[in-house]
Design a protein around this motif. Sequence first.
Motif, mmCIF file in Angstrom:
data_model
loop_
_atom_site.group_PDB
_atom_site.id
_atom_site.type_symbol
_atom_site.label_atom_id
_atom_site.label_comp_id
_atom_site.label_asym_id
_atom_site.label_seq_id
_atom_site.Cartn_x
_atom_site.Cartn_y
_atom_site.Cartn_z
ATOM 1 N N LEU A 84 0.832 -1.196 0.000
ATOM 2 C CA LEU A 84 0.000 0.000 0.000
ATOM 3 C C LEU A 84 0.873 1.254 0.000
ATOM 4 C CD1 LEU A 84 -2.763 1.373 0.192
ATOM 5 C CD2 LEU A 84 -2.612 1.155 2.694
ATOM 6 N N LYS A 85 0.670 2.099 -1.004
ATOM 7 C CA LYS A 85 1.369 3.382 -1.102
ATOM 8 C C LYS A 85 0.345 4.485 -1.318
ATOM 9 C CE LYS A 85 5.901 2.106 -3.009
ATOM 10 N NZ LYS A 85 6.843 2.348 -4.142
ATOM 11 N N LEU A 86 0.539 5.593 -0.625
ATOM 12 C CA LEU A 86 -0.308 6.769 -0.800
ATOM 13 C C LEU A 86 0.585 7.926 -1.237
ATOM 14 C CD1 LEU A 86 -2.548 6.522 2.405
ATOM 15 C CD2 LEU A 86 -3.016 5.603 0.125
ATOM 16 N N PHE A 87 0.226 8.548 -2.369
ATOM 17 C CA PHE A 87 1.037 9.620 -2.941
ATOM 18 C C PHE A 87 0.360 10.959 -2.657
ATOM 19 C CE2 PHE A 87 2.052 5.803 -5.205
ATOM 20 C CZ PHE A 87 3.407 5.883 -5.485
ATOM 21 N N TYR A 88 1.053 11.824 -1.915
ATOM 22 C CA TYR A 88 0.568 13.165 -1.603
ATOM 23 C C TYR A 88 1.519 14.191 -2.211
ATOM 24 C CZ TYR A 88 -2.642 11.261 1.940
ATOM 25 O OH TYR A 88 -3.649 10.588 2.591
ATOM 26 N N ASN A 89 1.028 15.420 -2.332
ATOM 27 C CA ASN A 89 1.871 16.526 -2.756
ATOM 28 C C ASN A 89 2.351 17.292 -1.535
ATOM 29 O OD1 ASN A 89 1.406 15.839 -5.420
ATOM 30 N ND2 ASN A 89 -0.217 17.355 -5.693
ATOM 31 N N GLU A 90 3.515 17.882 -1.661
ATOM 32 C CA GLU A 90 4.074 18.670 -0.569
ATOM 33 C C GLU A 90 3.094 19.773 -0.170
ATOM 34 O OE1 GLU A 90 8.732 19.378 0.323
ATOM 35 O OE2 GLU A 90 7.930 20.403 -1.411
ATOM 36 N N ARG A 139 3.305 4.661 14.323
ATOM 37 C CA ARG A 139 4.753 4.769 14.455
ATOM 38 C C ARG A 139 5.386 5.009 13.091
ATOM 39 N NH1 ARG A 139 5.457 -0.714 18.051
ATOM 40 N NH2 ARG A 139 4.425 0.020 19.961
ATOM 41 N N LYS A 140 6.507 5.748 13.132
ATOM 42 C CA LYS A 140 7.299 5.924 11.916
ATOM 43 C C LYS A 140 8.290 4.782 11.790
ATOM 44 C CE LYS A 140 8.339 9.343 9.632
ATOM 45 N NZ LYS A 140 8.961 10.497 8.970
ATOM 46 N N SER A 141 8.991 4.759 10.671
ATOM 47 C CA SER A 141 9.889 3.640 10.380
ATOM 48 C C SER A 141 11.030 3.539 11.389
ATOM 49 C CB SER A 141 10.456 3.779 8.968
ATOM 50 O OG SER A 141 11.055 5.043 8.787
ATOM 51 N N SER A 181 8.143 11.704 4.016
ATOM 52 C CA SER A 181 8.016 10.447 3.271
ATOM 53 C C SER A 181 8.555 9.288 4.106
ATOM 54 C CB SER A 181 8.789 10.528 1.948
ATOM 55 O OG SER A 181 8.217 11.474 1.075
ATOM 56 N N GLY A 182 7.945 8.132 3.944
ATOM 57 C CA GLY A 182 8.430 6.962 4.669
ATOM 58 C C GLY A 182 7.309 5.992 4.972
ATOM 59 N N THR A 183 7.644 4.964 5.739
ATOM 60 C CA THR A 183 6.687 3.930 6.109
ATOM 61 C C THR A 183 6.072 4.245 7.465
ATOM 62 O OG1 THR A 183 7.903 2.262 4.857
ATOM 63 C CG2 THR A 183 6.371 1.471 6.543
ATOM 64 N N TYR A 184 4.743 4.208 7.527
ATOM 65 C CA TYR A 184 4.004 4.441 8.763
ATOM 66 C C TYR A 184 3.294 3.135 9.140
ATOM 67 C CZ TYR A 184 4.839 9.418 8.082
ATOM 68 O OH TYR A 184 5.434 10.649 7.926
ATOM 69 N N THR A 185 3.361 2.799 10.422
ATOM 70 C CA THR A 185 2.787 1.540 10.910
ATOM 71 C C THR A 185 1.680 1.829 11.916
ATOM 72 O OG1 THR A 185 4.905 0.417 10.640
ATOM 73 C CG2 THR A 185 3.262 -0.666 12.033
ATOM 74 N N GLU A 227 2.953 3.117 3.100
ATOM 75 C CA GLU A 227 4.068 3.976 2.697
ATOM 76 C C GLU A 227 3.524 5.302 2.177
ATOM 77 O OE1 GLU A 227 8.001 4.087 -0.205
ATOM 78 O OE2 GLU A 227 6.845 2.230 0.013
ATOM 79 N N ILE A 228 4.022 6.383 2.759
ATOM 80 C CA ILE A 228 3.644 7.734 2.325
ATOM 81 C C ILE A 228 4.732 8.260 1.401
ATOM 82 C CG2 ILE A 228 3.111 10.083 3.046
ATOM 83 C CD1 ILE A 228 1.014 8.068 3.889
ATOM 84 N N VAL A 229 4.347 8.668 0.220
ATOM 85 C CA VAL A 229 5.275 9.252 -0.747
ATOM 86 C C VAL A 229 4.868 10.710 -0.946
ATOM 87 C CG1 VAL A 229 6.222 9.144 -3.069
ATOM 88 C CG2 VAL A 229 5.575 7.026 -1.879
#
Length: 479
Positions: free
Chosen positions: A79-85, A106-108, A129-133, A149-151
């Motif tokens: 699962l990836k979610l793409f956001y804009n800055e 939690r963050k990675s 950006s990174g993996t969130y749990t 994963e947040i991109v």
Amino acid sequence: MIPYDKSYQLEGDFNKTFHLRINPVRPRHAGVYVCQVYLDTRFTPLQTSIELIVNIAATIREIRPTGFATPRISNKPKLKLFYNETDRIQLVCDADGMPTPNVTWRKSDGTTIATVAELVLENIQREDSGTYTCVADSFVGPPAEKKVEIVVQYPPEVTVRKSDIREPEGAYVWLECYVDAKPRAEYRWIKDNRTIRADEVGITENPKSTKVPLLCFQDKIRLIIISLNPESDYGRYFCVATNLLGNSTGMIDVSGKPRKPKIISDPVGNRKHKFNLIWNHGNNERREDPRSIEVNSYEIQYYGFWMEISGNTQRLIYSNGNQEPFKETVEVTTGQYRMNYLLDDLRENITYNVSLFGRNKYGDGEVAKFQFCTSSVPQNQRNGTGSACIPGATSVYVVDDATNSSGRNVSGGNEDPEYISTTTQSTTFDIDLPEQLPVGQAKCWPADTCRVRSIATHHTAHLCLNLVLVFVFIRVLFL
């Protein structure tokens, strides 16, 4: 009545003892159970009730985005979610369990960033950006986890490795730009309003010039000039990076202007009113360098500065007024590698700022900055050593109202002339002084780095010397 279910079993002697066995227990078995005993159908039965709570290990159904910012979602391979800055992230972690699970985010790196089911991040940046749990724990069995994963996407940012490249004809040159972008950017090189194609060999008809655009890794682009041709290759180049969010441009100038000279003089001078400025051309250290750029002449610009105090007035004085430098031009002899020029008519024991640059037919070269200090001890009294101010330190001179220090010696070049008082332009600054100096003395910062000269005593000494000479003349005349 208990509905038909194989997991329910009635046990006991069915006279005084009745048992209800549930095996295995499932979440559907949770609820209130009532046991009724009928002694006589004419009377209300005796009954008791008991609530069965089934503890259930936590599970996470899904992580879903909410709010106004709608990300692009990818489930492959995870699962990836793409956001804009600058977007606002809102994510809900839907968890089940009994008791109701505690939810944390939690963050990675293991840092806990939220202790509620909904994660909210304002004004996100690329560093987010990174993996969130999402972790759900009902304290029955192991906690449940689900990752996302947040991109964070952003427009390109271009930085150039070197923005000013100076090379002679025939040189092998590469222009390099670094690009930070997400999603990945597309690149191109532009010169003279033309895009340089990857398959293009020479953008002009001149066969000496060959340009090869290259893509090095994902964040570096390079343009190779195999053999530099001044007529076609000198000029301004642009590396342009573009993605869906915008574009960015880096600029590189390629020219044959002189490189920055290397000044090798000792910054602490050993003469009061002169300084020998020595430098090398801005090429490699070798005297015979095939990559050398021709230099026709050098220009030297310099000025000194000191603090003058007169009563309550504090003035920062420049040797040529208003920080306008003195200028000298030095012609270059063909093949000459090391250059020098004797600056004279300087003031003793003050700091001078120097700007030095070369010139040729392509224009002015890169400027070299330098500071030096003149000495305060005559060369013939020094025996190889002597005191001088520290480059960059501001000398302080306290004078009476009738005296104004000169900025440049106009004595005709004598190495250790007498003190000469002239007028000069000045600029006034408000400063904090470490101490109030008596009128008629001079002192440098830091202390003890220059000779103290009493200006008032200096004029008195002249008067005394004249009286002595007159007295000697009269005695000789009458002998």
